[in-house]
Design a protein around this motif. Structure first.
Motif, PDB file in Angstrom:
ATOM      1  N   ALA A   3       0.846  -1.183   0.000  1.00  0.00           N
ATOM      2  CA  ALA A   3       0.000   0.000   0.000  1.00  0.00           C
ATOM      3  C   ALA A   3       0.884   1.235   0.000  1.00  0.00           C
ATOM      4  N   THR A   4       0.793   1.980   1.062  1.00  0.00           N
ATOM      5  CA  THR A   4       1.603   3.187   1.162  1.00  0.00           C
ATOM      6  C   THR A   4       2.441   3.077   2.427  1.00  0.00           C
ATOM      7  N   GLY A 132      -5.452  17.806   0.941  1.00  0.00           N
ATOM      8  CA  GLY A 132      -5.086  16.470   1.412  1.00  0.00           C
ATOM      9  C   GLY A 132      -4.549  15.626   0.265  1.00  0.00           C
ATOM     10  N   LEU A 133      -3.467  14.897   0.533  1.00  0.00           N
ATOM     11  CA  LEU A 133      -2.952  13.926  -0.447  1.00  0.00           C
ATOM     12  C   LEU A 133      -3.685  12.617  -0.192  1.00  0.00           C
ATOM     13  N   ILE A 142      -6.723   6.237   1.239  1.00  0.00           N
ATOM     14  CA  ILE A 142      -5.836   6.577   2.348  1.00  0.00           C
ATOM     15  C   ILE A 142      -5.478   8.055   2.244  1.00  0.00           C
ATOM     16  N   THR A 143      -5.579   8.779   3.354  1.00  0.00           N
ATOM     17  CA  THR A 143      -5.124  10.169   3.363  1.00  0.00           C
ATOM     18  C   THR A 143      -3.740  10.203   4.000  1.00  0.00           C
ATOM     19  N   ALA A 144      -2.767  10.758   3.274  1.00  0.00           N
ATOM     20  CA  ALA A 144      -1.396  10.785   3.780  1.00  0.00           C
ATOM     21  C   ALA A 144      -1.318  11.663   5.028  1.00  0.00           C
ATOM     22  N   LEU A 153       5.378   7.324   0.766  1.00  0.00           N
ATOM     23  CA  LEU A 153       5.809   6.636  -0.451  1.00  0.00           C
ATOM     24  C   LEU A 153       4.712   5.688  -0.919  1.00  0.00           C
ATOM     25  N   PHE A 154       4.571   5.565  -2.234  1.00  0.00           N
ATOM     26  CA  PHE A 154       3.605   4.630  -2.788  1.00  0.00           C
ATOM     27  C   PHE A 154       4.035   4.278  -4.218  1.00  0.00           C
TER      28      PHE A 154
END
Ligand SMILES: O=C(O)CCC(=O)C(=O)O
Ligand SMILES: [Fe+2]
Length: 183
Positions: A3-4, A132-133, A142-144, A153-154
């Motif tokens: 995922a991230t 929001g990223l 997913i919100t970073a 990172l993703f």
């Protein structure tokens, strides 16, 4: 499932200030015309490139270090190089700065080799609203984390966006890591 991954303290607040000062010293361009490439109007932001900023070598060194750690512990991708300059983006409320849903693996010889994307939050979360990223590894978005200095990172094929900034200014640093095709 991949995922991230976020490294919360990749850069200190003082280092974020230094990166912003470097970006401010480099030429600023509208993201609508990115080094000769149009981006189809899905992004409203201003960009500067750290390779056009003198004294930014330490930033690159740290980025390499952070990517190496994250890749070892989470992604285990075959990565070979950083073929593009890190870019610093500015998303301002005055024109609702944003970046619509997109993946970073793009057309063109270099963008096609992007494998890992890293975004560093350079602004204090209290200095803006919106912005929001958001990353979509699956149906669940997913919100970073927004903590200043955090690096998220993703995989570059993952859809992501930056929601419109409604107050203040958000600034971020993005860098891509390149390598042979996924297999
Ligand atoms: O500014 C961000 O958080 C993301 C930037 C981005 O997605 C990109 O430059 O491709
Ligand atoms: Fe992106």
């Amino acid at each position: 499932m991949i995922a991230t991954h976020t490294i919360p303290d990749a850069f200190s607040p003082a280092e974020c200030d230094r990166i912003l000062a470097l970006a401010d010293a480099a030429p600023l361009r509208d993201a609508g015309l990115v080094r000769g490439q149009h981006d189809h109007g899905q992004r409203r932001a201003e960009l500067s490139w750290l390779d056009e900023a003198e004294g930014s070598e330490w930033v690159m060194d740290r980025l390499v270090d952070v990517v190496r750690r994250a890749n070892r512990s989470v992604f285990d991708f075959e990565l070979t190089d950083f073929a593009e300059s890190p870019q610093v983006a500015r998303y301002g409320a005055e024109r609702a700065g944003h970046f619509d849903w997109h993946a970073d693996i793009g057309e063109g010889a270099v963008a096609a080799r992007r494998k890992l994307t890293m975004v560093v939050q350079l602004s204090e979360p209290a200095d803006y609203a919106g912005g929001g990223l958001e990353i979509m590894p699956s149906a669940a978005i997913i919100t970073a984390p927004t903590q200043r200095g955090a690096a998220t990172l993703f995989p570059s094929f993952m859809l992501h966006r930056v929601t419109p900034v409604t107050e203040g200014v958000r600034r971020s640093l993005t860098v891509w890591v390149h390598g042979p095709a996924f297999r």
